[in-house]
Enzyme design. Sequence first.
Site, PDB file in Angstrom:
ATOM      1  N   SER A 162      -9.852  -0.217   7.383  1.00 19.79           N
ATOM      2  CA  SER A 162      -9.283  -0.093   6.044  1.00 19.79           C
ATOM      3  C   SER A 162      -8.644  -1.332   5.451  1.00 19.79           C
ATOM      4  CB  SER A 162      -8.250   1.041   6.023  1.00 19.79           C
ATOM      5  OG  SER A 162      -8.903   2.274   6.201  1.00 19.79           O
ATOM      6  N   LYS A 193       0.869  -1.188   0.000  1.00 18.63           N
ATOM      7  CA  LYS A 193       0.000   0.000   0.000  1.00 18.63           C
ATOM      8  C   LYS A 193       0.903   1.235   0.000  1.00 18.63           C
ATOM      9  CE  LYS A 193      -3.787   1.979   2.773  1.00 18.63           C
ATOM     10  NZ  LYS A 193      -4.642   1.797   3.958  1.00 18.63           N
ATOM     11  N   SER A 231      -9.528   1.970   3.130  1.00 16.68           N
ATOM     12  CA  SER A 231      -8.696   2.748   2.268  1.00 16.68           C
ATOM     13  C   SER A 231      -7.675   1.924   1.473  1.00 16.68           C
ATOM     14  CB  SER A 231      -7.970   3.823   3.067  1.00 16.68           C
ATOM     15  OG  SER A 231      -7.099   3.221   3.984  1.00 16.68           O
TER      16      SER A 231
END
Lengths: 93, 472, 504
Positions: B176, B77, B152
Amino acid sequence: MNINVKHIAKLANLPLRDGEEEKFERQLSEVLSYVNRLDKLNTDNVPETSQSTGLENVTREDKTEKSLTQDEALSNALKTHNGMFIVPGILQD
Amino acid sequence: MIHTLSLSDARDGLNSKDFSSVDLAKACFEQIKSHDDKLNAILTLSEKEALHQAEEADKRIANGEESPLLGIPIALKDLFLTKGIRTTAGSNVLENYIAQYDGTAVQRLKEAGAVILGKTNLDAWAHGSSGENSDFGPTKNPYNLEHIPGGSSSGSSVSVTTDMAFAASGTDTGGSIRLPASFCNVVGLKPTYGRVSRYGVIAMSSSLDSIGHFTKTVRDNAMYLQVTAGRDPKDSTTPNKDVPDYQKKLGKGVKGLKIGVPKEYFIEGLDPNIRIQIEDALKFYEKQGAEIIDVSLPHTEYAIEVYYIVQTAEVSSNLARYDGIRYGYERSHFGDEAKRRIMLGTYVLSAGYYDAYYKKAMKVRTLLIKDFQEVFKTIDVLITPASPSMPWKLGERTDDPLKMYLSDIFTVHANLVGVPGLSVPAGFKGGLPIGMQILGPHFSEDLLYQVAQAYEMEHPWWKKKPDLGNST
Amino acid sequence: MNKYTPVIGLEVHVELKTASKMFCGCSANYFGKKPNAHTCPVCLGLPGALPVANKQAINWCIMIALALNCEINTFSKFDRKNYFYPDLPKGYQISQYDLPFGHDGWIDLSKPVILASDKGARPESKKDPGQARMAKKRIRIRRVHMEEDTGKLTHMSHPELVSGSSSNEMLNQVQHDNKKKVSLIDYNRSGVPLVEIVTEPDFDSATDVVEYLQKLRQIVRYLGVSNADMEKGDMRLEPNISLSKMSLRGDEVDETISQERSPRFARDDNNLPNYKVEVKNINSFRFVEKAINFELKRQEKLLDDGKTPPQETRGWNEKKQETVSQRIKEEANDYRYFPEPDLPPITHTNEQISTLSSAMPELPDKIFSRFLRKFSLNEYDVEILTRDQEAAEYFEQAVKLGEDKNISPKQIANHIINKKPDLSATSPSDVISQIAKASQTEDISEDELTQIITKVLKENEKAVQDYKNGKETVIMFLVGQVMRQIGKKIDAQKVRSLIITNIK
């Protein structure tokens, strides 16, 4: 729930464009009204929690370790001069 | 098709010399290049570095080394700092920021021989539940491109579902990892707070951020955690707790275990299709010998309020360093959601409001912690849905920040308390995935794996891949 | 300046001389180093960095607090102080807010203050001076806490370096006034451990402030925790200065307040002036008194004109030798303190505090009283002998060696103070030998001595008469006369006693 967006944006060092103030005021007020529901809960005599680990006394020995090189430190700055970062004029203290 | 294997099967294949790490990496890059323009899961590819890492891994394999991630291509990420490689946080502010160091988790992954393919897309600064807040375009749900993948950690979740990577790192501050995992049919772990070092991961909310990951299967997930877990002297919030063998309890089943079902999660607003899948899973567990017990987490309804006060307060402070002087662009480059959260956080900490908001929230946080402490006195794990709704359509909630925030109601509680949560594929409806959330006491990840795998063995939903159409 | 009483509080920052910084492993020894070469993700405020607290720095902070007679918070924590300034890389400073390591301490100055013998007595009432007692002026220490230093800004004119405008409000505000100026930032100093010491507004003169600083400097040097060199920036001062219209100096104390906590003067904490001016940028010991006195005079003039000095921050301008209003108007800054989530709290048991306390070297005040008692020296001598730790240790060693040679502490003190031998080049035993040699006496027969004494006494009848009338100091004159007549160096004590015998 009135939030003074102008004042808050200044405190937060956030530049706002024209017209943004109103939009944010509306949206933030809505969220604030929601979080205000906490008022309903009685929390007298309830201690505060700011960390969930329960840890204490995490420290390190006073020993030096390798630093970044000057180049590495400066590598992402838009403007540098003689090994230092540049900021447009700040008044002398 | 070697990229469609599970991580553990890929490891076996590497050991048996069926293929090399370079082969795996190349297959993944092929997959990315064929499908990512539709999905927008990847922000930066580090192909040269990856192939070099793969070659090094192959040498180690040839020497007989067998560690769990050796030679396995993964994605990170774009909150994870990777030295020499662009790290953006999904934001224009860091559009051209080249990280000067590797975070601890990244270092451990590299040392373990993982091959880093690149950085995945995300809601900017991890602010979001849908994947639509990225300054570089939204990520799409591979099962239906008109729907959101969850956020997210949107890109990481999607990259694993679509076999672009065997695993991908994520962060979970309010859901997330668990939310996108449940929307993308993958296994997503939010570890216990402090289990994995936060050093070198761009901070969202310091007392809530948990560093986790996505994989295709439960076993894969355990193998990855084995590498990243453990005390880090650079992160003062990582306790000195032993790292167990996370695969040890796999296969033990659920006989004799007490599974709690908190009534506050089965409210009217819960999508009936999700309810059905979770109830099926519970029936399955009961047949397998577990005891299903109704419990209550009485303060659940206040978790979101506490979350949006504590989280935004910490966000407002953590994002203060982005001033354009030492790196990045200055603060006018922040997107709307970041600005909203910074302002909200500034407000709840400001003079005259601190007591009413932040201090109050810290007190209610104590009550939320007590809820879990009480329940885990007699219960081994809790099972709940990960989301009250199915993955919604792109654009459906973007005009309503509050509605977007309410997507997190089943996930934020765990972050406030610090307990671990695992999201596991639990079925489909209308072609879109449903996820089941398993929560346990602090440092019980191995137990979560045990419970999850018992279900996964009989319900291999992960094998139902999205139809990505023909490769270009 | 009798119609106003200065009311001064001090904020002093002491930079600790640890090897590494407060929250990271970069070297804390930044002075004169290549800019930005002693930084790391933590002290540079890079994305993703996290702090880890320096245990030594915390111990030293607590030692300073103990040396200042503070209570120690056995449960303590760090807090974030949020504000924006280019030299603050994270946009917040890790500091301490409501649970500082030390609080409610004190330090006594040498200035005596009269204690009233009855409660509520006013100074103008004629009091029996015999009833008054003397005590030392006490400065109350409000708090002692730990924080991290910021980077260093230097300013220059360099039009080519300033290009384009920023949409950053804060920077634009000043750029408007300073189109050609830029500021350069070096973060080598960012993250160095600082101990902040805040007093109550108990000072009423610049000389008091100077004495306080000297004492503080002496203490931290004795503790070995800081070089406390104002010129190098490792001790920094920010006085808060106002003038009270109270014409009474109010030197009395309400004795019903417990001795240890009494402020030694009667100024009511609720009667403080309604403004205060903070003065920054006093970078040299020699300007402390000047800067404070300038500011006091400036305020006096305003008050005389019937105006209240505005509450503001002013900077001491060394060139102009005056305080200047800082044009960046500091809105009362809302620092939005909250507990630092990245650092677990710091706790100590009482035993641990005792251990730290025992590990501390003997402090200047204690050594001072001990030397006074033990060695029968006067205050002036002792002050010189204990000015720094090395000198005090040296003296004690010399005294020990002197015991065998019958050389008194007083002799040693005199020798060191008057002859000023180079202590770094001379060992204590060498100094003892020097003294022994200088006081070596030659021999003289008692007959010869008696002869000379008789002669001198005859030649100095008035002196002898004075002595017999009670003027005892005359003896030294007579001894001197005898010594001169003898011409050799002999034991003066012997001469003295013989003279006395002969007079009787």
